[in-house]
Design a protein around this motif. Sequence first.
Motif, PDB file in Angstrom:
ATOM      1  N   ARG A  61      30.095  39.834  44.621  1.00  0.00           N
ATOM      2  CA  ARG A  61      31.554  39.683  44.769  1.00  0.00           C
ATOM      3  C   ARG A  61      32.029  38.350  44.185  1.00  0.00           C
ATOM      4  NH1 ARG A  61      33.336  40.717  50.661  1.00  0.00           N
ATOM      5  NH2 ARG A  61      31.265  41.451  51.211  1.00  0.00           N
ATOM      6  N   VAL A  62      31.166  37.310  44.281  1.00  0.00           N
ATOM      7  CA  VAL A  62      31.499  36.019  43.654  1.00  0.00           C
ATOM      8  C   VAL A  62      31.585  36.224  42.130  1.00  0.00           C
ATOM      9  CG1 VAL A  62      30.705  33.652  43.178  1.00  0.00           C
ATOM     10  CG2 VAL A  62      30.439  34.628  45.468  1.00  0.00           C
ATOM     11  N   ALA A  63      30.615  36.973  41.598  1.00  0.00           N
ATOM     12  CA  ALA A  63      30.600  37.231  40.152  1.00  0.00           C
ATOM     13  C   ALA A  63      31.860  38.013  39.740  1.00  0.00           C
ATOM     14  CB  ALA A  63      29.346  38.002  39.772  1.00  0.00           C
ATOM     15  N   LEU A  64      32.273  38.965  40.599  1.00  0.00           N
ATOM     16  CA  LEU A  64      33.488  39.733  40.301  1.00  0.00           C
ATOM     17  C   LEU A  64      34.713  38.806  40.337  1.00  0.00           C
ATOM     18  CD1 LEU A  64      34.974  42.466  39.915  1.00  0.00           C
ATOM     19  CD2 LEU A  64      35.001  42.701  42.395  1.00  0.00           C
ATOM     20  N   ALA A  65      34.747  37.948  41.366  1.00  0.00           N
ATOM     21  CA  ALA A  65      35.880  37.018  41.491  1.00  0.00           C
ATOM     22  C   ALA A  65      35.949  36.108  40.266  1.00  0.00           C
ATOM     23  CB  ALA A  65      35.721  36.180  42.759  1.00  0.00           C
ATOM     24  N   ARG A  66      34.794  35.636  39.798  1.00  0.00           N
ATOM     25  CA  ARG A  66      34.797  34.747  38.636  1.00  0.00           C
ATOM     26  C   ARG A  66      35.296  35.479  37.382  1.00  0.00           C
ATOM     27  NH1 ARG A  66      29.323  32.245  37.364  1.00  0.00           N
ATOM     28  NH2 ARG A  66      29.070  34.402  36.731  1.00  0.00           N
ATOM     29  N   ALA A  67      34.982  36.775  37.308  1.00  0.00           N
ATOM     30  CA  ALA A  67      35.443  37.545  36.147  1.00  0.00           C
ATOM     31  C   ALA A  67      36.943  37.827  36.231  1.00  0.00           C
ATOM     32  CB  ALA A  67      34.674  38.860  36.062  1.00  0.00           C
ATOM     33  N   LEU A  68      37.470  37.873  37.489  1.00  0.00           N
ATOM     34  CA  LEU A  68      38.882  38.247  37.651  1.00  0.00           C
ATOM     35  C   LEU A  68      39.839  37.057  37.674  1.00  0.00           C
ATOM     36  CD1 LEU A  68      38.670  40.999  40.453  1.00  0.00           C
ATOM     37  CD2 LEU A  68      39.163  41.348  38.027  1.00  0.00           C
ATOM     38  N   VAL A  69      39.307  35.869  37.968  1.00  0.00           N
ATOM     39  CA  VAL A  69      40.182  34.741  38.299  1.00  0.00           C
ATOM     40  C   VAL A  69      41.127  34.367  37.149  1.00  0.00           C
ATOM     41  CG1 VAL A  69      38.677  32.789  37.646  1.00  0.00           C
ATOM     42  CG2 VAL A  69      40.193  32.597  39.625  1.00  0.00           C
ATOM     43  N   ALA A  70      40.660  34.542  35.928  1.00  0.00           N
ATOM     44  CA  ALA A  70      41.505  34.165  34.784  1.00  0.00           C
ATOM     45  C   ALA A  70      42.415  35.312  34.345  1.00  0.00           C
ATOM     46  CB  ALA A  70      40.632  33.692  33.625  1.00  0.00           C
ATOM     47  N   GLU A  71      42.558  36.311  35.217  1.00  0.00           N
ATOM     48  CA  GLU A  71      43.438  37.468  34.987  1.00  0.00           C
ATOM     49  C   GLU A  71      43.207  38.106  33.619  1.00  0.00           C
ATOM     50  OE1 GLU A  71      47.465  36.178  36.170  1.00  0.00           O
ATOM     51  OE2 GLU A  71      46.355  34.707  37.324  1.00  0.00           O
ATOM     52  N   PRO A  72      42.000  38.649  33.430  1.00  0.00           N
ATOM     53  CA  PRO A  72      41.681  39.229  32.125  1.00  0.00           C
ATOM     54  C   PRO A  72      42.435  40.532  31.872  1.00  0.00           C
ATOM     55  CG  PRO A  72      39.951  39.748  33.685  1.00  0.00           C
ATOM     56  CD  PRO A  72      40.910  38.845  34.401  1.00  0.00           C
ATOM     57  N   VAL A 113      42.073  30.499  42.768  1.00  0.00           N
ATOM     58  CA  VAL A 113      40.767  30.776  43.387  1.00  0.00           C
ATOM     59  C   VAL A 113      40.985  31.331  44.801  1.00  0.00           C
ATOM     60  CG1 VAL A 113      38.585  29.771  44.210  1.00  0.00           C
ATOM     61  CG2 VAL A 113      39.510  29.097  41.982  1.00  0.00           C
ATOM     62  N   ALA A 114      41.918  30.727  45.537  1.00  0.00           N
ATOM     63  CA  ALA A 114      42.176  31.182  46.914  1.00  0.00           C
ATOM     64  C   ALA A 114      42.638  32.643  46.892  1.00  0.00           C
ATOM     65  CB  ALA A 114      43.227  30.295  47.563  1.00  0.00           C
ATOM     66  N   ARG A 115      43.519  32.975  45.936  1.00  0.00           N
ATOM     67  CA  ARG A 115      44.035  34.347  45.848  1.00  0.00           C
ATOM     68  C   ARG A 115      42.899  35.321  45.519  1.00  0.00           C
ATOM     69  NH1 ARG A 115      47.386  35.645  41.130  1.00  0.00           N
ATOM     70  NH2 ARG A 115      47.992  33.478  41.214  1.00  0.00           N
ATOM     71  N   THR A 116      42.030  34.917  44.596  1.00  0.00           N
ATOM     72  CA  THR A 116      40.934  35.810  44.193  1.00  0.00           C
ATOM     73  C   THR A 116      39.920  35.962  45.327  1.00  0.00           C
ATOM     74  OG1 THR A 116      41.271  34.893  41.999  1.00  0.00           O
ATOM     75  CG2 THR A 116      39.376  36.311  42.271  1.00  0.00           C
ATOM     76  N   LEU A 117      39.666  34.864  46.053  1.00  0.00           N
ATOM     77  CA  LEU A 117      38.741  34.942  47.204  1.00  0.00           C
ATOM     78  C   LEU A 117      39.277  35.918  48.252  1.00  0.00           C
ATOM     79  CD1 LEU A 117      37.746  31.207  47.699  1.00  0.00           C
ATOM     80  CD2 LEU A 117      36.136  33.095  47.503  1.00  0.00           C
ATOM     81  N   ARG A 118      40.600  35.859  48.461  1.00  0.00           N
ATOM     82  CA  ARG A 118      41.211  36.795  49.421  1.00  0.00           C
ATOM     83  C   ARG A 118      41.014  38.216  48.929  1.00  0.00           C
ATOM     84  NH1 ARG A 118      45.338  33.268  50.005  1.00  0.00           N
ATOM     85  NH2 ARG A 118      46.703  34.291  48.498  1.00  0.00           N
TER      86      ARG A 118
END
Length: 361
Positions: A150-161, A123-128
Amino acid sequence: MEIRIEGLCKHYVSEGKTVKALDHVDLTIPANEIFTLLGPSGCGKTTLLRCIVGLETPDDGEISIGGEVMWSRAKGIAIPPEKRGLGMVFQTYAIWPHMSVFDNIAYPLQIKGERREVIREKVARTLRFVQLEGVEKRSATKLSGGQQQRVALARALVAEPKVILFDEPLSNLDAKLREETRKELRSFMSKLNITAVYVTHDRVEALALSDTIAVMRAGHIVEKGSPQKIYFNADHRFVADFIGRANQIEAIVQGNEHGLTIVQTGMGLIHCQARDLAVGSKATLCIRPEFIRVTSKDRDEGQNIIQGKIEALEFVGEVYEADIRIGQERLLARIDPDVDMAQGEEVSISLNPAHCLLLSA
Ligand code: ATP
């Protein structure tokens, strides 16, 4: 990862009527590109996206991602959405109001059962990455619209899709914020090696963001290509018209000369970009308003110089828009605000053959 779609069909029945939302769609979406599905409301963009994600079950066809079949009628395969390894960003931010920014982003990892330290680190990496450090404890709804997206984008990216899908993600933002967020999104995506499928009906957004645009109409892909190809060199009238304003003029092909195709129109003979069209056949001459050069009467000489008269002139901010009468035709042109022209004035018009596009009628 490449996405391959073959013979995809989906229909709905609404109020007793059958709608073919997808009608035998064949499409290859190249790996690591921003690929945009563009088209008018109801053309099937969202249905196609939802079929890729697995939120909608097609009637027929096949969808594979990175060579792995995700759905196939013939093979009886239907991988559920959560096992497809995709991230999705919706029009509405779809963030949970009762959760902090951190918890919103962490959610996909929590449901996968990741360890707490791993979640914290990812989460920290994605927030950065989405430049939201420092706001993780805040309630997500206390952020601006752009930040929420941007939160929505981070949530979509966090699991490294493997693939990220966007369904009109900017349409709820006001015009200025939409432009800023669009630039941000392009910059974020260019740093990731990931395939992005983006749905919009906004042509400027599609032109600015995409590596490839596929234009859809009534459940079909009409044409696909780079933004430049779609804008300057479309093969279909519908595409040329949808992607930007264009003057469309009836023409009859007269022949070819010095690498140009010559057509007869209501404005006289016009030299155009070469097209393989039979002599005597009907065509449509397509000229964008920004490529019409307007000067004082008789100032210019040469190919594609025609005389006309300004019938209407409107100041729209960065330019004047002029309706110019030439014989039986009326052309919309854009004139620089520092050019001194008036309504009723006789003018010369110059059309660069490179920007005179011929389409089959
Ligand atoms: P928009 O930009 O307005 O979202 P779209 O291009 O994404 O449009 P879709 O939402 O895919 O279009 O819809 C394609 C067609 O299928 C439309 O005619 C729509 O009315 C119809 N449709 C979509 N979902 C349903 C549904 N659940 N039930 C009935 N008809 C539907």
